[in-house]
Design an enzyme around this catalytic site. Structure first.
Site, PDB file in Angstrom:
ATOM      1  N   GLY A   1       0.844  -1.196   0.000  1.00  0.00           N
ATOM      2  CA  GLY A   1       0.000   0.000   0.000  1.00  0.00           C
ATOM      3  C   GLY A   1       0.880   1.248   0.000  1.00  0.00           C
TER       4      GLY A   1
ATOM      5  N   GLU B   1      -4.922   3.950  11.848  1.00  0.00           N
ATOM      6  CA  GLU B   1      -5.845   4.813  12.586  1.00  0.00           C
ATOM      7  C   GLU B   1      -7.262   4.527  12.124  1.00  0.00           C
ATOM      8  OE1 GLU B   1      -5.119   8.999  12.130  1.00  0.00           O
ATOM      9  OE2 GLU B   1      -6.803   9.549  13.413  1.00  0.00           O
TER      10      GLU B   1
ATOM     11  N   TYR C   1       7.638  13.344  18.928  1.00  0.00           N
ATOM     12  CA  TYR C   1       8.719  13.908  18.118  1.00  0.00           C
ATOM     13  C   TYR C   1       9.231  15.182  18.778  1.00  0.00           C
ATOM     14  CZ  TYR C   1       5.960  11.179  14.708  1.00  0.00           C
ATOM     15  OH  TYR C   1       5.211  10.222  14.085  1.00  0.00           O
TER      16      TYR C   1
ATOM     17  N   GLU D   1      -2.441  12.611  27.845  1.00  0.00           N
ATOM     18  CA  GLU D   1      -3.459  13.579  27.466  1.00  0.00           C
ATOM     19  C   GLU D   1      -4.732  13.302  28.237  1.00  0.00           C
ATOM     20  OE1 GLU D   1      -3.054  12.669  23.309  1.00  0.00           O
ATOM     21  OE2 GLU D   1      -4.821  11.390  23.280  1.00  0.00           O
TER      22      GLU D   1
ATOM     23  N   HIS E   1      -7.825  12.522  18.735  1.00  0.00           N
ATOM     24  CA  HIS E   1      -7.686  11.116  19.123  1.00  0.00           C
ATOM     25  C   HIS E   1      -9.022  10.619  19.654  1.00  0.00           C
ATOM     26  CE1 HIS E   1      -3.087  11.570  19.935  1.00  0.00           C
ATOM     27  NE2 HIS E   1      -3.348  11.251  18.676  1.00  0.00           N
TER      28      HIS E   1
END
Lengths: 396, 307
Positions: free
Chosen positions: B18, B102, B170, B220, B258
């Site tokens: 893919g 996701e 990151y 979070e 999210h």
């Protein structure tokens, strides 16, 4: 994805959950047809909006109550006329309220006792949990706070599904016996089947009621679905009501942008959900107020950046923009070029601070600097956040 | 040493043919990661070519593992087929599956988590940036990169990073590297409400890893995974830990990108989690720009050298 009560009730009924007989109408002409489906007698009139607290809500013209009991169908028709097209403000809608575009009429049931029943994901167990309480018709958060012993939970093993002994436990603890217990058991099984088979995120029945004749009914229903599962439920997707969503959020979803409107004046455009959330936080930390959450995803394309700028500028409160991109894999220069083109295309007049970091960042910064546009560059998130907060404060 | 994977780990990529899987398989090969097999049902016998690399493609995970000795899978298959891809890894006896995908339905993950509970395989993710154990070459070349993180921002060293968010990971890694502080392993556990590995699972591994001397934990709003990890750290972890929680300004009841990032009650707000961090001896980063600095403060307080 959320749906209206009348849509939720139709789904419940399809799965065999007993509900009071009801009918929905979107125009005054439809009131007549809807009401003919119901027997003469006490009738409930219920405003259909995607927010709780309707009964205690007030319309913007001063009319009180978004859910009303009427003694007759004739009264119900008059009350419905006051609600339809009117804007209802509840504890959950925010001060702007929501315009009522559908009315749901139901038979007013005789209530013996009210209960609470909900099915949702238990994040700790990673399994479905059924939450039940003998205290129905009130806010469950209040019950949880004041009398936590009156709430009980049954966690379902997804390998076996809801077991009979678990249903017996729920029914016993709710205090049902005899015929009522039999009816309640059937209702719980059907409700669980609906939750599981439709990929619901939450099914909440508050109140669940028993009647003097031994029936057990879902008097109200609030249902939401797992967005990730909608691809396998096209029939549920058709229930989406775009009137209930912020038009900017609807537009954003068309461009695969994740946008949530807030009430501040500094717009953010960020790649990644975690970074987008903390960009809002850092604006607040330095004394500003974020206007939105906006995640352009991992591979922000030029067309996405342009769409994002247009959506941001559609919010009249916005007085400055903070672009925060950590271009890990993406070339920062590609993103910078996209920003410059977007700014030219939309003719931006507001202060814009851009913080770029990552792959080929020097070229990206050079592109911004040589664009001839008044784009302020930030070195770190903290530096950039302080700059935009200052610029917006100075312009005010 | 590192946790979960080392530069010697042999990995296979499900969905290598893919766009998404292929692009990141190439970046992993460029990073020096031992990508030894691809899996795409129906394309067995073909090869995935990149520069001088010629990676064989198999029809199944079991055959790819058997033929190439791969022990870890990076999963890039689309959401409707991702749950099946994870189950296939567990059945093939892999050590680790890292699901990048996701948008996997919650119900699928509920079933998968139940099904793999008694298997030896660990799952990281889904909806995660993956795992990086930096290598010793230039710009950390020669490391093991599984997923979508930018490899070059890393530096081989002794700080463990665990986070639900990709870009925030990151951000933290970059801050550390710029300050000359290297990382042992960086783990993105993913932003979904049902995931294979929690903050606590990773913290325990970092605590047991003699090469890891300090930890950055990024969380979070939503759920209580960070609180669970913080309480364990207070009781069991002697290594310096810095923590950051995103979403202090998120409105209740809204999903912030999210699927798992939603405030449901008083306990899963950013403020509540930050308070627990502080109470558990975790040095709180006040802004996301402060993550590396917070770890340096925590290390100094304990007399630990990070680099």
């Amino acid at each position: 994805m959320n749906i209206h009560e009348y849509q939720a009730k139709a789904l419940l009924e399809k799965f065999g959950v007993p509900i009071p007989k009801g009918a929905a109408a979107k125009t005054p002409e439809e009131f007549i047809n809807a009401l003919t489906e119901l027997p003469e007698g006490p009738t409930m009139v219920k405003s259909q909006i995607h927010a709780g607290g309707r009964g205690k809500g007030t319309f913007t013209d001063g009319y009180k109550g978004g859910v009303k009991f009427c003694k007759s169908k004739a009264d119900a028709k008059e009350v419905a006329a006051r609600m339809l097209g009117n804007t209802l403000v509840t504890a959950q809608t925010g001060p702007a309220g929501r315009k009522v575009q559908t009315i749901y009429f139901t038979v007013a049931s005789d209530i013996k006792k009210e209960y609470y029943l909900a099915i949702l994901l238990d994040r700790v167990a990673s399994r479905p949990v059924i939450v039940a309480s003998t205290e129905g018709g009130v806010e469950i958060e209040k019950v949880a706070h004041e009398t936590p012993e009156k709430i009980f939970k049954v966690v379902v093993d997804p390998a076996y599904g809801l077991a009979d002994f678990q249903v017996r436990e729920l029914v016993t603890r709710l205090g049902f016996a005899g015929n009522e217990a039999k009816n309640a058991s059937k209702l719980i099984r059907c409700l669980y089947a609906m939750y599981w088979e439709t990929d619901a995120a939450m099914v909440e029945v508050n109140p669940l009621i028993s009647t003097p004749s031994g029936e057990v009914l879902a008097l109200d229903a609030k249902v939401s679905f797992d967005d990730n599962s909608l691809f396998r439920h096209p029939e549920i997707v058709t229930l989406r009501d775009l009137n209930e969503e912020d038009p900017k959020e609807v537009e954003a979803s068309k461009h695969s942008l994740n946008y949530i409107a807030l009430d501040g004046n500094i717009a953010c455009l960020v790649n990644g959900a975690g970074l987008a959330m903390s960009t809002m936080d850092i604006i607040k930390h330095f004394g500003g107020s974020p206007a939105n959450f906006l995640d352009v995803g991992g591979g922000a394309t030029r067309s996405q950046v342009v769409a994002a700028f247009k959506i941001i500028l559609g919010d009249p409160n916005v007085q400055g923009i903070f672009v925060n991109i950590f271009g890990g894999i993406m070339d920062c220069n590609v993103i910078a070029t996209g920003i410059v083109e977007a700014v030219r295309e939309v003719g931006l007049k507001l202060p814009l601070v851009v913080r770029l970091e990552g792959n080929n960042v020097e070229a990206g910064k050079a592109t911004l600097a040589s664009s001839g546009l008044t784009i302020v560059s930030g070195d770190s998130m903290a530096d950039a956040a302080q700059k935009i907060v200052k610029l917006v404060a100075a312009a005010a | 040493m590192a946790i979960l994977v080392t530069p010697e780990t042999r990995i296979l990529v499900q969905g290598i043919t893919g766009d998404f899987g292929g692009r990141h398989a190439k970046l992993s090969l460029d990073y020096g990661t031992k990508v030894v097999a691809g899996v795409t049902p129906g394309k067995g016998g073909q090869f995935f070519e990149h520069g001088t690399h010629r990676v064989p493609i198999f029809n199944s995970v079991a055959s790819a593992a058997r033929e190439t000795g791969a022990t870890v899978s990076a999963i890039f298959v689309p959401p409707p087929f991702a749950a099946d891809a994870i189950l296939e890894c567990a059945d093939a006896g892999l050590d680790l599956a890292v699901a990048i995908t996701e948008g996997i339905p919650v119900r699928d993950m509920v079933r998968v988590k139940r099904a793999i509970a008694e298997k030896k395989m660990r799952l990281i993710g889904p909806n995660c940036p993956g795992v990086v154990t930096p290598g010793s070459g230039e710009k950390s070349y020669g490391g093991c990169r599984i997923g979508i993180a930018p490899g070059y921002i890393h530096k081989k060293g002794h700080v463990g990073v665990v986070s639900r968010s990709g870009t925030l990971t990151y951000e933290a890694v970059y801050q550390l590297t710029v300050l000359g502080i290297g990382q042992s392993t960086c783990v993105g556990i993913g932003g979904d409400p049902v995931n294979g590995t929690s903050h606590l699972d990773v913290i325990k591994m970092f605590n047991d890893d003699p090469e890891t001397v300090g930890i950055v934990m990024i969380g979070e709003i939503g759920g209580n995974a960070e609180v669970e990890a913080a309480r364990w750290i207070k009781a069991n972890c002697r290594k310096p830990v810095a923590g950051f929680i995103a979403g202090a300004t998120a409105p209740a009841g809204r999903r912030m990108g999210h699927a798992g990032a939603i405030v449901g009650g008083a306990e899963d707000t950013a403020a509540a989690k930050i308070a627990v961090f502080a109470e558990c001896g975790i040095e709180v980063a006040v802004t996301p720009s402060d993550m590396a600095a917070a770890l340096i403060r925590a290390a100094k307080a304990r007399g630990v050298t990070l680099s």
